[in-house]
Motif scaffolding. Structure first.
Motif, PDB file in Angstrom:
ATOM      1  N   ASN A 148       0.841  -1.191   0.000  1.00 43.03           N
ATOM      2  CA  ASN A 148       0.000   0.000   0.000  1.00 43.03           C
ATOM      3  C   ASN A 148       0.879   1.246   0.000  1.00 43.03           C
ATOM      4  O   ASN A 148       1.859   1.339   0.740  1.00 43.03           O
ATOM      5  CB  ASN A 148      -0.911  -0.001   1.235  1.00 43.03           C
ATOM      6  N   ASP A 149       0.517   2.222  -0.821  1.00 50.25           N
ATOM      7  CA  ASP A 149       1.337   3.434  -0.962  1.00 50.25           C
ATOM      8  C   ASP A 149       1.317   4.300   0.288  1.00 50.25           C
ATOM      9  O   ASP A 149       2.232   5.118   0.486  1.00 50.25           O
ATOM     10  CB  ASP A 149       0.854   4.254  -2.159  1.00 50.25           C
ATOM     11  N   ASP A 150       0.294   4.164   1.134  1.00 49.13           N
ATOM     12  CA  ASP A 150       0.211   4.996   2.335  1.00 49.13           C
ATOM     13  C   ASP A 150       1.139   4.529   3.447  1.00 49.13           C
ATOM     14  O   ASP A 150       1.311   5.249   4.437  1.00 49.13           O
ATOM     15  CB  ASP A 150      -1.226   5.002   2.862  1.00 49.13           C
ATOM     16  N   VAL A 151       1.713   3.341   3.316  1.00 47.61           N
ATOM     17  CA  VAL A 151       2.575   2.777   4.355  1.00 47.61           C
ATOM     18  C   VAL A 151       3.983   2.625   3.796  1.00 47.61           C
ATOM     19  O   VAL A 151       4.183   1.925   2.802  1.00 47.61           O
ATOM     20  CB  VAL A 151       2.039   1.411   4.838  1.00 47.61           C
ATOM     21  N   LYS A 152       4.938   3.283   4.448  1.00 46.29           N
ATOM     22  CA  LYS A 152       6.339   3.181   4.048  1.00 46.29           C
ATOM     23  C   LYS A 152       6.971   2.015   4.802  1.00 46.29           C
ATOM     24  O   LYS A 152       6.908   1.949   6.022  1.00 46.29           O
ATOM     25  CB  LYS A 152       7.079   4.484   4.350  1.00 46.29           C
TER      26      LYS A 152
END
Length: 685
Positions: A459-463
């Motif tokens: 997911n792009d929201d989680v690095k």
């Protein structure tokens, strides 16, 4: 003239006499008798519809020819209800009374009056019997006394007379609560002080109206309950809000130990050991007690030489009961309690209000300060902390049947119940659109064999970062710091200062990490050591809210039959990481949503991180750290002269450095734009 007889209005006795006197004669049919002018009342019909069963007399009912009733139905109409309705027959009246509210209330009142009359009769009979029994006992005592006097002193061989034979007393003594005792004593004292009664006896006789035989009983109660020790005990029980006394109860007596000196010295050593937060085991108690006994024998052989002391488990159990020692499980690894941190907490609140939040040109000088919040309004106050995360989240409890003795919940592997990830959470105290928060996920491992296909599925929201033990070390913290600065610039801009509350983790104290935050205009505010679990917003409920949300979304994911089958067999490491990034992203969106604003902002308020620059009773009253009782601490409202405040700029940012950073950011934006143009050109070609 033929006599007309109405059998319907005759009593059973009259019918029997009539039938016996007129045997063989067939009775004639009943004919309604009409008297238009009965008792001088014209225009009325008379219906003979009710007969008194005792006297056999007929009761007449006056009815108009238009079927309206004369006067009150309850007075002249035998089938009239108390609500005002009237009926010709008793059957119709009975059917009406079943649902008539007024009639039901009247019947209930009559029943109550009958019960009260019955109680009064029973009480009067009981009172008379009590007086008679008391008189009989008095006569019996006088008779026995006269017999003993006639026999002489010490010359009788008869058995002792049982004076309680006729009145053995109640099987259970009457119990009085502390409130009843205090009220009884205070009422009598007030009556004597105000002059209503001369003394206790006068009050009981004139005011209460007790009999002469009961005055002594109540007077003894007053003398007993008004005693200083008894009255003080009842008053303390009443003030302390203890449970109402239920009478005498058997209290377990603690046996006094013959080795009192040994136990006193052992208890002193026990207290010293616990003050150092050291473990105390049963073996330590028994061995230390034997050592003390040996020291006593060596020091005083005359007193202790002949005694033996085994320090058995029975003695240890009684020793723990006498000294009120309990066996308890460790709660947390923190050495300080909330009461020990009150002084440090008040100092931190003073530092935050008068030094960090007060207007300062060096920090946020180019931006207007808020009149209430000072330099940092709520949307520019952040908190970061690490929260451990297993893959199997919120799967420890389930609903099951009562006969299920082995409660088991399936999961891909039992090892996945331990820490597999670490969430580095960041939240601010903004409300609505100003809310801001994200999560940096630290996975367990090196990440060298992770494919690019898997990275695209994250997911792009989680690095995602990697560490062998899923810890936030210095290298991981540097990447997190760069990510924080980028998120801060994207939300507030480069020139705006924000404050970041954090604990004293070694990675947070690293010089390179401080420099990264300073260049991004992030003011690091470290909590006092060993008290972050009291005053850190994420520890106050935000971290748990994220974990609960992840568990709820995992339950929703498992409701799909295909996902459940895959969960019960085995998930690959790649699938677990992809699933966890999706769950964390959904949980962060839930916690930062408008519906959770009160919860998120409340964590900042009760820990003191949302303290106002100007003293405010509204916001200061919301500061309630966990474990600190209200009133045990105070929020500073004045700066004071003992510790003069100076404006502090821990990481000054020069204008030249700011210009360099802005130029680098502009160059990066231009390069990205150029890359986009090249890509668009290639697509057009």
């Amino acid at each position: 003239m033929t006599q007309i007889i109405n059998y319907n209005i005759m009593s059973p006795t009259s019918r029997l006499l009539l039938s016996s006197s007129s045997k063989g004669k067939e009775p004639e049919k009943t004919v309604r008798k009409v008297q238009p002018t009965l008792f001088g009342i014209p225009k009325y019909d008379v219906s003979q519809s009710k007969v008194d069963k005792v006297t056999g007399k007929v009761k007449y009912t006056f009815i108009r020819k238009d079927h309206s009733v004369l006067g009150k139905p309850s007075d002249i109409f035998p089938h009239g209800c108390c609500c005002g309705n009237s009926f010709k027959t008793s059957q119709a009246l009975g059917a009406h009374k079943k649902h008539c509210v007024t009639a039901q209330e009247m019947k209930k009142k009559e029943d109550d009056d009958e019960v009260m009359n019955h109680k009064s009769t029973v009480f009067a009979a009981f009172k008379d019997s009590s007086i008679m029994a008391s008189q009989a006992r008095h006569d019996n005592r006088n008779q026995q006394s006269s017999i003993l006097r006639q026999q002489g002193d010490g010359c009788t061989t008869s058995r002792k007379v049982n004076g309680r034979k006729n009145n053995p007393g109640s099987a259970r003594r009457a119990a009085y609560s502390s409130l009843e005792k205090v009220t009884f004593v205070d009422t009598i004292n007030e009556s004597i002080n105000t002059g209503i009664a001369n003394d206790v006896t006068d009050y009981l006789r004139r005011v209460e109206g007790h009999r002469e035989g009961d005055i002594e009983k109540y007077r003894n109660r007053y003398l007993k309950w008004s005693h200083d020790e008894s009255y003080r005990k009842s008053l303390l029980d009443l003030i302390g809000g203890k449970k109402k006394s239920q009478g005498r109860c058997k209290m377990r007596k603690v046996q006094k130990s013959p080795f009192h000196d040994i136990e006193s010295e052992l208890y002193g050593r026990f207290v010293d050991k616990r003050k150092k937060s050291q473990k105390v085991s049963s073996q330590w108690l028994r061995i230390t007690a034997k050592q003390i006994f040996g020291e006593k024998q060596h020091a005083d052989p005359d007193k202790w030489g002949d005694k033996s002391f085994k320090a058995s488990y029975g003695w240890m159990r009684r020793f723990m009961t006498r000294k009120k020692i309990k066996f308890r499980k460790r709660k947390c690894g923190k050495e300080k309690t909330a009461e020990d941190c009150i002084e440090d907490f008040e100092k931190f609140m003073k530092l935050l209000r008068f030094e960090l939040l007060a207007p300062n040109e060096n920090i946020g000088g180019r931006h207007d300060n808020h009149p209430l919040w000072g330099r940092f309004p709520p949307e520019r106050r952040y908190n970061m902390d690490q929260v451990p995360l297993p893959f199997v989240v919120n799967q420890e409890a389930t609903f099951t049947t009562c006969d299920d003795k082995i409660v088991n919940v399936k999961c891909p592997s039992e090892s996945l119940r331990k820490r597999q990830f670490t969430m580095h959470l960041v939240f601010n105290a903004g409300k609505g659109d100003l809310a801001h928060g994200w999560c940096d996920l630290v996975c367990k491992g090196t990440g060298t064999r992770v494919s690019n296909i898997e990275k695209e599925l994250w997911n792009d929201d989680v690095k995602v970062s990697w560490q062998p033990n899923a810890w936030v070390d210095t290298m991981v913290m540097k990447d997190i710091a760069h990510h924080f600065v980028a998120e801060k610039i994207n939300k507030h801009g480069l020139d705006v200062w924000v404050i970041l509350f954090c604990d004293n983790l070694s990675a947070h104290l690293n010089a390179d990490v401080k420099d990264i935050f300073a260049r991004g205009k992030v003011f690091l505010c470290y909590f006092p050591p060993n008290m972050t679990h009291f005053i850190q917003p994420i520890d106050a409920g935000l971290g748990r809210s994220v974990r609960v949300a992840i568990g709820n979304f995992l339950d929703e994911w498992l409701m799909d039959e295909d996902n459940l089958a895959k969960w019960e067999t085995k998930l690959t490491a790649c699938e677990r990481r992809v699933l966890m990034t999706d769950l964390i992203s959904r949980a962060m969106q839930h916690v930062t949503s408008n519906q959770q604003d009160d919860m998120r902002i409340g964590c900042f308020e009760r820990t003191g991180c949302l303290l106002t620059w100007l003293p405010s009773d509204e916001y200061d009253s919301k500061i309630k750290p966990q474990g600190m009782k209200p009133g045990s601490f105070s929020i500073p409202r004045e700066q004071g002269n003992d510790n003069p405040v100076q404006n502090v700029d821990p990481h000054p940012l020069h204008e030249e450095q700011a210009a360099v950073i802005e130029e680098e950011l502009n160059i990066m934006d231009e390069e990205e734009n150029n890359d986009d143009e090249v890509i668009d050109g290639n697509e057009n070609d």
